[in-house]
Design a protein around this motif. Structure first.
Motif, mmCIF file in Angstrom:
data_model
loop_
_atom_site.group_PDB
_atom_site.id
_atom_site.type_symbol
_atom_site.label_atom_id
_atom_site.label_comp_id
_atom_site.label_asym_id
_atom_site.label_seq_id
_atom_site.Cartn_x
_atom_site.Cartn_y
_atom_site.Cartn_z
ATOM 1 N N PRO A 13 -38.938 -16.028 8.645
ATOM 2 C CA PRO A 13 -39.002 -15.122 7.486
ATOM 3 C C PRO A 13 -40.127 -14.095 7.537
ATOM 4 N N ILE A 14 -41.264 -14.473 8.079
ATOM 5 C CA ILE A 14 -42.391 -13.536 8.134
ATOM 6 C C ILE A 14 -42.124 -12.420 9.137
ATOM 7 N N SER A 15 -41.673 -12.769 10.327
ATOM 8 C CA SER A 15 -41.407 -11.722 11.321
ATOM 9 C C SER A 15 -40.224 -10.864 10.889
ATOM 10 N N SER A 16 -39.258 -11.470 10.229
ATOM 11 C CA SER A 16 -38.125 -10.706 9.707
ATOM 12 C C SER A 16 -38.596 -9.700 8.653
ATOM 13 N N ALA A 17 -39.495 -10.131 7.780
ATOM 14 C CA ALA A 17 -40.040 -9.228 6.757
ATOM 15 C C ALA A 17 -40.821 -8.091 7.407
ATOM 16 N N GLN A 18 -41.623 -8.422 8.407
ATOM 17 C CA GLN A 18 -42.403 -7.388 9.099
ATOM 18 C C GLN A 18 -41.476 -6.382 9.777
ATOM 19 N N ASN A 19 -40.428 -6.877 10.419
ATOM 20 C CA ASN A 19 -39.481 -5.964 11.065
ATOM 21 C C ASN A 19 -38.782 -5.084 10.043
ATOM 22 N N SER A 20 -38.414 -5.659 8.910
ATOM 23 C CA SER A 20 -37.752 -4.877 7.863
ATOM 24 C C SER A 20 -38.674 -3.787 7.322
ATOM 25 N N SER A 55 -39.517 -10.842 -0.101
ATOM 26 C CA SER A 55 -39.422 -11.846 -1.156
ATOM 27 C C SER A 55 -39.186 -13.238 -0.577
ATOM 28 N N GLN A 56 -38.273 -13.328 0.393
ATOM 29 C CA GLN A 56 -38.017 -14.612 1.038
ATOM 30 C C GLN A 56 -39.255 -15.122 1.775
ATOM 31 N N PRO A 64 -51.644 -13.660 5.138
ATOM 32 C CA PRO A 64 -52.054 -12.252 5.143
ATOM 33 C C PRO A 64 -50.965 -11.326 5.673
ATOM 34 N N ALA A 65 -50.142 -11.806 6.598
ATOM 35 C CA ALA A 65 -49.070 -10.971 7.141
ATOM 36 C C ALA A 65 -48.057 -10.612 6.060
ATOM 37 N N VAL A 66 -47.759 -11.560 5.189
ATOM 38 C CA VAL A 66 -46.814 -11.295 4.096
ATOM 39 C C VAL A 66 -47.439 -10.323 3.098
ATOM 40 N N GLN A 67 -48.714 -10.529 2.804
ATOM 41 C CA GLN A 67 -49.409 -9.628 1.882
ATOM 42 C C GLN A 67 -49.439 -8.208 2.440
ATOM 43 N N GLN A 68 -49.688 -8.079 3.732
ATOM 44 C CA GLN A 68 -49.720 -6.761 4.361
ATOM 45 C C GLN A 68 -48.341 -6.113 4.323
ATOM 46 N N ALA A 69 -47.301 -6.905 4.545
ATOM 47 C CA ALA A 69 -45.936 -6.375 4.489
ATOM 48 C C ALA A 69 -45.634 -5.859 3.088
ATOM 49 N N MET A 70 -46.054 -6.602 2.065
ATOM 50 C CA MET A 70 -45.840 -6.161 0.673
ATOM 51 C C MET A 70 -46.553 -4.840 0.398
ATOM 52 N N GLU A 71 -47.800 -4.751 0.840
ATOM 53 C CA GLU A 71 -48.578 -3.530 0.612
ATOM 54 C C GLU A 71 -47.961 -2.334 1.328
ATOM 55 N N SER A 72 -47.547 -2.540 2.547
ATOM 56 C CA SER A 72 -46.929 -1.465 3.315
ATOM 57 C C SER A 72 -45.625 -1.014 2.669
ATOM 58 N N LEU A 73 -44.839 -1.975 2.205
ATOM 59 C CA LEU A 73 -43.583 -1.650 1.533
ATOM 60 C C LEU A 73 -43.856 -0.839 0.263
ATOM 61 N N ASP A 74 -44.853 -1.253 -0.506
ATOM 62 C CA ASP A 74 -45.202 -0.515 -1.729
ATOM 63 C C ASP A 74 -45.643 0.914 -1.418
ATOM 64 N N GLU A 75 -46.403 1.086 -0.341
ATOM 65 C CA GLU A 75 -46.847 2.428 0.040
ATOM 66 C C GLU A 75 -45.662 3.318 0.408
ATOM 67 N N ASP A 76 -44.726 2.748 1.163
ATOM 68 C CA ASP A 76 -43.564 3.542 1.559
ATOM 69 C C ASP A 76 -42.654 3.850 0.364
ATOM 70 N N LYS A 77 -42.558 2.914 -0.574
ATOM 71 C CA LYS A 77 -41.790 3.173 -1.807
ATOM 72 C C LYS A 77 -42.402 4.380 -2.550
ATOM 73 N N GLU A 78 -43.710 4.395 -2.617
ATOM 74 C CA GLU A 78 -44.405 5.478 -3.302
ATOM 75 C C GLU A 78 -44.206 6.821 -2.575
#
Length: 84
Positions: A13-20, A55-56, A64-78
């Motif tokens: 799930p973590i690597s999948s989230a990072q790839n997404s 989310s998964q 920290p990898a999941v937290q970083q993925a969330m932050e990066s996703l939020d930045e790109d959404k913005e």
């Protein structure tokens, strides 16, 4: 003949989230450089898929990898929201 996985790293799930999230970054970058309805829609679809993947991953780990993925996703959404 059986189909073999060409990936050297198994997907979790973590690597999948990072790839997404990486895919979102590329889609948003493309939408910003070539702003059309299609590229914007593609970026929004990538954001939706990455949101599910993140989310998964966050349900299974608060690394920290999941937290970083969330932050990066939020930045790109913005970034995409500023285009619209």
């Amino acid at each position: 003949m059986t189909k073999t996985d060409s990936s050297l790293q198994s997907q979790n799930p973590i690597s999948s989230a990072q790839n997404s999230v990486d895919n979102v970054h590329q889609a948003v970058k493309h939408a910003l450089s070539h702003p059309t309805a299609q590229t914007t829609e593609d970026a929004q679809n990538a954001i939706s898929k990455a949101g599910n993947a993140v989310s998964q991953a966050s349900a299974q780990s608060d690394s920290p990898a999941v937290q970083q993925a969330m932050e990066s996703l939020d930045e790109d959404k913005e970034r995409l929201a500023n285009l619209e």
